[in-house]
Motif scaffolding. Structure first.
Motif, PDB file in Angstrom:
ATOM      1  N   ALA A  73      -1.566  -0.365   4.550  1.00 12.68           N
ATOM      2  CA  ALA A  73      -1.739   1.065   4.842  1.00 12.68           C
ATOM      3  C   ALA A  73      -2.742   1.703   3.889  1.00 12.68           C
ATOM      4  CB  ALA A  73      -0.391   1.775   4.750  1.00 12.68           C
ATOM      5  N   GLU A  74      -2.690   1.310   2.626  1.00  4.51           N
ATOM      6  CA  GLU A  74      -3.614   1.878   1.631  1.00  4.51           C
ATOM      7  C   GLU A  74      -5.056   1.527   1.968  1.00  4.51           C
ATOM      8  OE1 GLU A  74      -4.802   1.047  -3.040  1.00  4.51           O
ATOM      9  OE2 GLU A  74      -2.779   0.545  -2.338  1.00  4.51           O
TER      10      GLU A  74
ATOM     11  N   GLU B 221       2.033   4.846  10.034  1.00  2.21           N
ATOM     12  CA  GLU B 221       0.992   4.672   9.021  1.00  2.21           C
ATOM     13  C   GLU B 221      -0.328   4.229   9.631  1.00  2.21           C
ATOM     14  OE1 GLU B 221       3.343   3.124   5.061  1.00  2.21           O
ATOM     15  OE2 GLU B 221       3.225   1.771   6.781  1.00  2.21           O
ATOM     16  N   LEU B 222      -0.250   3.561  10.788  1.00  5.46           N
ATOM     17  CA  LEU B 222      -1.463   3.020  11.409  1.00  5.46           C
ATOM     18  C   LEU B 222      -2.468   4.111  11.742  1.00  5.46           C
ATOM     19  CD1 LEU B 222      -2.811   0.426  12.513  1.00  5.46           C
ATOM     20  CD2 LEU B 222      -1.687   0.915  14.702  1.00  5.46           C
TER      21      LEU B 222
ATOM     22  N   PRO C 292      -0.949 -12.253   6.660  1.00  5.99           N
ATOM     23  CA  PRO C 292      -0.657 -11.151   7.588  1.00  5.99           C
ATOM     24  C   PRO C 292      -0.840  -9.789   6.927  1.00  5.99           C
ATOM     25  CG  PRO C 292       1.013 -12.860   7.767  1.00  5.99           C
ATOM     26  CD  PRO C 292       0.150 -13.239   6.615  1.00  5.99           C
ATOM     27  N   GLY C 293      -1.578  -8.927   7.617  1.00  7.67           N
ATOM     28  CA  GLY C 293      -1.776  -7.568   7.134  1.00  7.67           C
ATOM     29  C   GLY C 293      -2.925  -7.382   6.161  1.00  7.67           C
ATOM     30  N   GLU C 294      -3.695  -8.441   5.898  1.00 11.68           N
ATOM     31  CA  GLU C 294      -4.783  -8.357   4.924  1.00 11.68           C
ATOM     32  C   GLU C 294      -6.096  -7.970   5.607  1.00 11.68           C
ATOM     33  OE1 GLU C 294      -6.903 -11.132   1.479  1.00 11.68           O
ATOM     34  OE2 GLU C 294      -5.736 -12.078   3.095  1.00 11.68           O
ATOM     35  N   PRO C 295      -6.526  -6.718   5.503  1.00  6.86           N
ATOM     36  CA  PRO C 295      -7.793  -6.334   6.127  1.00  6.86           C
ATOM     37  C   PRO C 295      -8.975  -6.999   5.413  1.00  6.86           C
ATOM     38  CG  PRO C 295      -6.439  -4.410   5.579  1.00  6.86           C
ATOM     39  CD  PRO C 295      -5.864  -5.579   4.854  1.00  6.86           C
ATOM     40  N   PHE C 296      -9.999  -7.319   6.179  1.00  2.74           N
ATOM     41  CA  PHE C 296     -11.219  -7.833   5.562  1.00  2.74           C
ATOM     42  C   PHE C 296     -12.419  -7.329   6.352  1.00  2.74           C
ATOM     43  CE2 PHE C 296     -10.285 -11.040   8.767  1.00  2.74           C
ATOM     44  CZ  PHE C 296     -11.528 -11.351   9.297  1.00  2.74           C
TER      45      PHE C 296
END
Length: 399
Positions: A98-99, A157-158, A354-358
């Motif tokens: 979310a951050e 949060e999305l 999972p959940g790791e933006p790049f």
């Protein structure tokens, strides 16, 4: 003595009737609980678009290349079960999703949220694929497989999403509680033909639904979203098989091009997709939930790498694994076999936790975040069917 036996039989009979009644109540409650999540048949304009499609024949949609089946093998495969179907310890999940997503990306940003749920951010547009925030990909949630970790980010949060892409109506791709939660969003829902009927049934306004046949496209801001073919099936219960279409998607932006497979087996038009819309900066193809005797509607790791090459992909991201137990193989096997096949073919792979933006300009270093679990290579498997449905052994599953 006779009276005692009669009394005993009456007691047993009452117990039996009570158990039968309880079973009927339980089954009835289960059917009631599953009724709405099962969705509905296309009708009205939804049905008209379905029946007008050239891909619709004799009451259902068809693949250009028939599925291959080993019906005897289906039964014998039940004994071919891995000892490592599910994780024995908690799966690592990125704890700042979310951050990170609250900050605007500098370039194309991609976030794998588990299974086939992806968030793309490109050209200022946010696109979500096959969203599943529910606990189980099954109409009666407590009976189905349970997710291995909570969603890395809540729907609240999305934040705003410009488009939601649905590849087909199987439960692990079209999740009833998630769609209900999104129904009031200011979002465009893009689906293959017929799937929009489910969404409308669950409360999504019809003006927000865009249905596409294969090779049709729509615009989301500056993005072109093209519904490209896939080789799969559809249906949410026994009586509705293949009455809605399945698809993959090419997402074409001003600077980048993405390919999202949905669920698919290998098929010849993959080359056509690559020729028409490639090269793709990022290709996402399913790699999990397969068996050598099952219908070849799941491509498997080695064929996914080959499909990536044929569709003119640059970077490969495997999807459709790591969230649910949907097959007989070990839960880490798709990842291990993908890496082995990619190394052999010299294909660059990104496998975020999972959940790791790049961002495409700064992909995370490839590392095995899953445990070392023994796995076995599969035998030769026909991934391509000839026109008459017989298997053609064009590739092998190897490691």
């Amino acid at each position: 003595m006779l009276k005692a036996k009669t009394t005993k039989w009456r007691v047993l009979r009452r117990i039996l009737f009570a158990l039968i009644g309880l079973a009927i109540v339980v089954v009835g409650l289960g059917i009631l609980a599953a009724w709405v999540p099962m969705g509905t048949a296309p009708s009205g304009e939804f049905k008209a678009r379905v029946t007008a499609s050239s891909n619709y024949e004799d009451g259902g949609f068809v693949n250009k290349q028939p599925m291959w089946n080993d019906y005897t093998g289906w039964i014998t495969s039940l004994g071919d079960v891995s000892d490592h179907l599910e994780p024995e310890s908690p799966i690592p999940v990125f704890d700042r999703t979310a951050e990170v997503l609250s900050q605007p990306p500098q370039s194309l940003r991609v976030t794998w949220l588990g299974h086939s749920t992806m968030l793309f951010e490109m050209d200022g547009i946010r696109v979500l694929t096959d969203p599943i925030w529910g606990e189980s990909p099954f109409p009666i949630t407590w009976l189905g497989p349970q997710r291995w970790y909570a969603p890395p980010i809540s729907l609240e949060e999305l934040g705003s999403v410009d488009a939601v892409l649905i590849s087909h109506d199987h439960y692990d791709h079209l999740d009833h509680p998630t769609i209900v939660a999104m129904a009031s969003w200011d979002t465009k829902f893009i689906t293959p033909l017929g799937v929009g009927a489910h969404l409308a049934y669950w409360g999504v306004p019809t003006e927000k639904i865009v249905e596409l046949d294969w090779w049709e496209e729509t615009k989301v801001g500056s993005l072109r979203v093209v519904a490209t073919p896939s080789r799969h099936a559809s249906g949410r219960h026994v009586l509705d098989q293949n009455r809605t279409l399945w698809a993959s998607y090419a997402i074409i932006g001003q600077k980048h091009r993405l390919m999202f497979s949905g669920d698919t087996g290998y098929f010849d038009d993959m080359k056509t997709i690559g020729d028409k819309y490639g090269p793709f900066d990022l290709v996402m193809i399913e790699v999990g939930a397969y068996h050598k005797t099952w219908p070849d509607w799941h491509i498997g790791p080695e064929q996914a790498i080959e499909a990536h090459r044929i569709m003119r992909g640059k970077l490969f991201l495997p999807i459709h694994w790591g969230l649910f137990n949907l097959a007989l193989h070990g839960w880490t096997e798709p990842a291990e076999r993908t890496l082995a096949a990619a190394q052999k073919a010299a294909v660059p792979v990104v496998m975020p936790i999972p959940g790791e933006p790049f961002e495409l300009s700064n992909t995370p270093k490839l590392r095995k975040w899953w445990p070392e679990v023994p796995w076995q290579s599969a035998d030769e498997h026909p991934i391509v069917s000839t026109k008459d449905g017989t298997p053609e052994n064009r590739y092998k599953w190897e490691h």
